[in-house]
Design an enzyme around this catalytic site. Sequence first.
Site, mmCIF file in Angstrom:
data_model
loop_
_atom_site.group_PDB
_atom_site.id
_atom_site.type_symbol
_atom_site.label_atom_id
_atom_site.label_comp_id
_atom_site.label_asym_id
_atom_site.label_seq_id
_atom_site.Cartn_x
_atom_site.Cartn_y
_atom_site.Cartn_z
ATOM 1 C CG ASP A 166 -32.873 -31.714 3.326
ATOM 2 O OD1 ASP A 166 -32.274 -32.807 3.303
ATOM 3 O OD2 ASP A 166 -33.544 -31.296 2.374
ATOM 4 C CB CYS A 213 -32.507 -37.003 -0.643
ATOM 5 S SG CYS A 213 -31.072 -36.074 -1.197
ATOM 6 C CB CYS A 265 -28.232 -27.538 4.242
ATOM 7 S SG CYS A 265 -26.898 -27.810 5.432
ATOM 8 C CB ALA A 266 -32.412 -23.230 3.503
ATOM 9 C CB ALA A 267 -30.275 -23.720 -1.653
ATOM 10 N N PRO A 268 -32.934 -25.505 -2.407
ATOM 11 C CG PRO A 268 -34.315 -26.345 -4.103
ATOM 12 C CD PRO A 268 -33.364 -26.786 -3.022
ATOM 13 N N GLY A 269 -35.039 -24.124 -1.230
ATOM 14 C CA GLY A 269 -36.069 -23.424 -0.472
ATOM 15 C C GLY A 269 -37.434 -24.067 -0.454
ATOM 16 N N GLY A 270 -37.565 -25.280 -0.988
ATOM 17 C CA GLY A 270 -38.875 -25.934 -1.005
ATOM 18 C C GLY A 270 -39.429 -26.167 0.388
ATOM 19 C CE LYS A 271 -36.605 -31.336 2.521
ATOM 20 N NZ LYS A 271 -35.969 -31.095 1.203
#
Length: 414
Positions: free
Chosen positions: A301, A354, A233-239
């Site tokens: 996440d 979150c 669930c990686a988008a938008p890629g900040g982590k």
Amino acid sequence: MANTRATVARVLYAVVHQKQQLKPALSKAISQFPDAQDRAWVQSVCYHSIRHFYQLQARWQKFTPKKVKDELVSLILTSALTQKFHLHTPDHAIVNEAIKALRKLKKPWACGLANKVLRLALKDDDFQPGHDEERYNHPQWLIDAIKQDWPNDYQQILTANVQKPPMWVRLNTTTEMPGDAHPYIQHALKIPASDIREIPEFRQGQLSVQDASAQLAAYLLDPQSGEKILDVCAAPGGKTCHLLQLCPDIELTAVEKNADRINSIQENLERIRAQATIVQGDATKPENWAHGQHFDKILADVPCSATGVIRRHPDIKLHRQPQDIKDLVRLQRNILQAISALLPVNGTLLYATCSVLAQENWQQMADFLNKNKNFEEQKIQLKGPIHQQHGIQIRTGDDDADGFYYCLLKKIAA
């Protein structure tokens, strides 16, 4: 000016009645304005109107004996009071421009009503919220849910949810710039709000926009050289980017189900000049994309209610429904069960949301640990967050950061 008011009403209609997300609806609408001030004004009115929607509506409805059935007229009245109580626009300008906007929207029949109602509502200094929805600007079911989980802190959380959020950035390890450092999250800096694209360090990949609470994920997962790491669930890629910045020589796979959001991962990676394997895939069905691989560490996440980021996305309050929480809890459970099988013994899984709701957070972890005896919790040793029965919770507004939850798990048996 009437055009900007009419645009505000159309954006609010798209959000409130058509259930569109505020950010894309607003972005599309303000693209028609060449003047940056007009774009900023429309954005400000829309965000304030949604943040304080319940109370603003109550303020003018007090002076209408019958319900105003026309949604656009209703939203013109609501946004007019936004200008009074949150932007401090002069009363005469508010009334005059509201009437012009009604004509622009082909609602001339409502001009007399608006003139009368606004003149009364704008001078009403004795307004008192009639119930919790008006007092806290949240739907009652959500007030009740937060109150149940946080009986001593719910007012603090609800109040934080209607505040304008700060701009947090994540600096790379060598960049320095003025701002307010977070008390316990390294390289998290709060800076004055601005167009981030105009900051040279952003264009050069030396900083990224990311709330301080979200920055904690990469530190907790603690990437080490040579490790295979999965970010689902990686988008938008900040982590994803943060993990690579902390340890460039990991083998990182970023999985995202939504094809429309995969581009954002790639764009963020390109901006910081990093590489990862990006896969479009459903986190509940790793058999379709993992191809028998195992990973040393997994960051999950997961999709959640987003009740910890309402101040950034106030439309969540209007769109989210109680059934959504049940559906999300089920989805989270399915993701956890599926991806936990991709860890070897001694592998680590970091669960993150979150959200500030217990059923998505520590209660979800309690359920997982009860059903999966081959996992144990690794206690997170941090003084800042609140330690729950399982994991840690940052409440919305704590150290001026977003609401976030983390729990670290270790696989102890096959």
